[in-house]
Enzyme design. Structure first.
Site, PDB file in Angstrom:
ATOM      1  N   LYS A  39       0.797  -1.217   0.000  1.00 51.09           N
ATOM      2  CA  LYS A  39       0.000   0.000   0.000  1.00 51.09           C
ATOM      3  C   LYS A  39       0.837   1.278   0.000  1.00 51.09           C
ATOM      4  CE  LYS A  39      -3.613  -0.249  -0.308  1.00 51.09           C
ATOM      5  NZ  LYS A  39      -4.699  -0.656  -1.230  1.00 51.09           N
ATOM      6  N   SER A 260      -2.910 -12.433   3.578  1.00 54.07           N
ATOM      7  CA  SER A 260      -3.301 -12.228   2.175  1.00 54.07           C
ATOM      8  C   SER A 260      -2.201 -12.764   1.259  1.00 54.07           C
ATOM      9  CB  SER A 260      -3.569 -10.742   1.885  1.00 54.07           C
ATOM     10  OG  SER A 260      -2.403  -9.961   1.988  1.00 54.07           O
TER      11      SER A 260
HETATM   12  C1  PLP Z   1      -2.346  -6.999   3.543  1.00 55.75           C
HETATM   13  C2  PLP Z   1      -3.014  -6.554   2.274  1.00 55.75           C
HETATM   14  N1  PLP Z   1      -3.072  -7.403   1.256  1.00 55.75           N
HETATM   15  C3  PLP Z   1      -3.678  -7.079   0.093  1.00 55.75           C
HETATM   16  C4  PLP Z   1      -4.285  -5.865  -0.103  1.00 55.75           C
HETATM   17  C5  PLP Z   1      -4.989  -5.580  -1.394  1.00 55.75           C
HETATM   18  O1  PLP Z   1      -4.357  -4.626  -2.194  1.00 55.75           O
HETATM   19  P1  PLP Z   1      -5.221  -3.656  -3.120  1.00 55.75           P
HETATM   20  O2  PLP Z   1      -5.896  -2.670  -2.218  1.00 55.75           O
HETATM   21  O3  PLP Z   1      -4.232  -3.006  -4.020  1.00 55.75           O
HETATM   22  O4  PLP Z   1      -6.229  -4.482  -3.856  1.00 55.75           O
HETATM   23  C6  PLP Z   1      -4.243  -4.943   0.952  1.00 55.75           C
HETATM   24  C7  PLP Z   1      -4.918  -3.654   0.802  1.00 55.75           C
HETATM   25  O5  PLP Z   1      -5.283  -3.000   1.762  1.00 55.75           O
HETATM   26  C8  PLP Z   1      -3.595  -5.287   2.144  1.00 55.75           C
HETATM   27  O6  PLP Z   1      -3.540  -4.430   3.203  1.00 55.75           O
END
Ligand code: PLP
Length: 307
Positions: A39, A260
């Site tokens: 981010k 994630s």
């Molecule tokens: C830990 C984590 N993984 C994945 C994402 C997803 O990324 P994006 O917002 O670019 O879709 C985020 C977004 O907040 C995140 O904090």
């Protein structure tokens, strides 16, 4: 600090990908950004665009305050680059985001407002919308879910960097979706490349899940920047599978990541194994979103912790 964002390492996952030797998996270590997550790119891109348009005035006491809803990582990044650039920051986040992320954002001087813990990131979005109805003169609503500077940062950064490193070999790209900025911007860039690259979005399989940062779009507010035509495919990953792969990445690769990333890599390993099973060759690039230490509870000696 703003110059330290991007140009993140791309490393091979030799161990979790060992069943598909002809389809190497490379992780783009977005956790190596100064704020510890993918981010950083979006937050800095949004800040720079708002400064360029005159919506925010760095170092000027009459400047509006940047406000946004964030599940945590964007907040840390806004707080860090806001401090570096001299822009005040207000973050609205669900009350149950990890204590570490709240403390990190506060350490950079950001102000925090908490939304209902049961309403997740959508609850935070609704609270900001309410505040903007009455206080729009005071706040600049960055709106990472609608702001084109979010995917643009990945178009110019993440996508271009991947092509520079493995543009002649990449066959698959895998990224989880939250705001969808990473997936949209990177995919747009990869689709401009001469060779076909299959872009796979990862969503949590369940509406209530433990894959922090990701969204199940069937049950959530769909971000305005999301273009459903861009991903070639969406894979739905269960919380258990994401957590198990996060543990494996720490123990087998020495890569301590959030959940994630576990979900993304779980999907990437499956894709590599499917291509290998058909006798094919390829190269999968997967986004490693953030560091695992962000999900630890604070340790007892932390000075400001109230027990
Ligand atoms: C830990 C984590 N993984 C994945 C994402 C997803 O990324 P994006 O917002 O670019 O879709 C985020 C977004 O907040 C995140 O904090």
């Amino acid at each position: 600090m703003t110059e330290a964002v991007g140009r993140t390492p791309l490393v091979r996952l030799r161990n979790v990908g060992r069943n598909a030797p002809d389809v190497p998996i490379y992780a783009k270590l977005e956790l190596a950004n100064p704020g510890g997550s993918v981010k950083d790119r979006a937050a800095l891109g949004i800040l720079r665009a708002a400064i360029a348009s005159g919506d925010l005035k760095p170092g000027d006491p009459s400047s509006k305050t940047l406000i946004d809803a964030t599940s945590g990582n964007t907040g840390v990044a806004y707080a860090m680059y806001g401090a570096a650039l001299g822009v005040p920051i207000r973050l609205v986040m669900p009350a149950n985001v990890s204590q570490a992320r709240k403390d990190i954002a506060r350490a950079f001087g950001a102000e925090l407002t908490f939304s209902d813990r049961l309403e997740g990131s959508d609850g935070a979005i609704r609270v900001v919308a309410e505040m903007m109805k009455t206080e729009s003169a005071r706040f600049f609503h960055a709106d990472q879910y609608s702001n084109p500077a979010n995917p643009q940062a990945h178009y110019e950064g993440t996508g271009a960097e991947i092509l520079e490193a493995v543009g002649d070999r990449i066959t698959h790209f895998v990224a989880g979706i939250g705001t969808t900025g990473t997936m949209m911007g990177t995919t747009r860039r990869l689709k401009e490349w001469g060779r076909p690259i299959r872009c796979v979005a990862v969503q949590p399989a369940e509406a209530l899940h433990g894959l922090d940062g990701l969204k199940n779009l069937e049950s959530a507010l769909v971000p305005a920047i999301y273009d459903p035509k861009l991903p070639d495919e969406t894979r739905f990953i269960g919380t258990e599978d994401g957590w198990t792969m996060a543990d494996r990445l720490a123990c087998e690769e020495g890569l301590h990541v959030g959940h994630s990333t576990g979900a993304n890599v779980h999907a990437a390993v499956k894709i590599a194994e499917e291509v290998q099973a058909k006798g094919g060759r390829g190269l999968v690039v997967v986004i490693a979103c953030d560091r695992g230490d962000r999900y630890f509870a604070p340790v007892k000696w932390e000075r400001k912790t109230v027990w």
